[in-house]
Scaffold this active site. Sequence first.
Site, PDB file in Angstrom:
ATOM      1  N   HIS A  77       0.766  -1.284  -0.038  1.00  0.00           N
ATOM      2  CA  HIS A  77      -0.043  -0.158  -0.030  1.00  0.00           C
ATOM      3  C   HIS A  77       0.724   1.306   0.126  1.00  0.00           C
ATOM      4  CE1 HIS A  77       0.374  -0.218   4.698  1.00  0.00           C
ATOM      5  NE2 HIS A  77       0.211   1.309   4.384  1.00  0.00           N
ATOM      6  N   ASP A 127      -0.431  -7.387   1.462  1.00  0.00           N
ATOM      7  CA  ASP A 127       0.158  -6.363   1.407  1.00  0.00           C
ATOM      8  C   ASP A 127       1.619  -6.269   1.651  1.00  0.00           C
ATOM      9  OD1 ASP A 127       0.369  -3.666   1.816  1.00  0.00           O
ATOM     10  OD2 ASP A 127      -0.386  -3.347   3.788  1.00  0.00           O
ATOM     11  N   SER A 223       4.153   2.237   8.244  1.00  0.00           N
ATOM     12  CA  SER A 223       3.865   1.175   7.164  1.00  0.00           C
ATOM     13  C   SER A 223       4.992   0.743   6.499  1.00  0.00           C
ATOM     14  CB  SER A 223       2.871   1.758   6.253  1.00  0.00           C
ATOM     15  OG  SER A 223       1.445   2.065   6.932  1.00  0.00           O
TER      16      SER A 223
END
Length: 281
Positions: A77, A127, A223
Amino acid sequence: MDFSKVFVTVACLLLISSSLVGALKPPATKVIGGQEASPGEFPYVVSVQWNFGNGSRAVHFCGGTIVSPGWILTAAHCRETTFDGGWLEVVAGEFDLRREEGFEQRRNASKFLVHESRSPGFVGPYDIALIKLDRPLQLTSNVSTIPLDARNGPMVGFAVLPGWGAVTSTVEPDYPGKLQKVNVPVYPYDACLQYFPLFSPLEESNFCAGELSGSANACHRDSGGPLIQTVDGVETQVGLVSWGAFPCSAYRSPTVITWISKFRDWVRMTIEREESGDHNN
């Protein structure tokens, strides 16, 4: 309409948009509940940054790890969290985002390869992605690779999360200049499901990490960064930060993690395919 999916997507959009709103703010001082790392403590951690090409300092927006001199492991992402104009850069040997310390190695990204089963969007399984650098890093005491976990048993115990993520979980969060670290409990997939019972785009390739009280957790801009355990005396990457609830310190809302051992073969085969020049298989 699938309202559970909408809720999670909105939550993660808030996470990401909050990161972008604060992107141009001067950094402040930890991942939620963490403490400052030591310079060179995590030589395999990189800062994934966006260079606007206007002479200003590039902006950190995701983490990553060095799996080989020419390849960075991060979250898929992060490719969807981009800006208008400019280009993506990776900085190895980074510690203090606010100043150059002489150990940094900056590289442009030549490819961003997302897992083939990843569905477009901010939330979901698979992801994981690889960034191919325009030229290999030079390995030093401040820039090194990290092994990927090969175990397949349920994730238990504690793990270390290093990152430059937000130290507050407000809509406009504060960000650290220096790399932070936090020790967090981990929960296997089955346990993770109970914390997201109504809206859980999870698969068995996920697990969770973070204090259920919300006192220690990943947050905006963590992230793609690693979750680390010591395996047979060696620091090993067992996961990477995928997504979480908003706010980051929410009760019983640990961070959802991509389980590295489930993708170790994908990482190896993707790199081998790219380096052999066979991009069709």
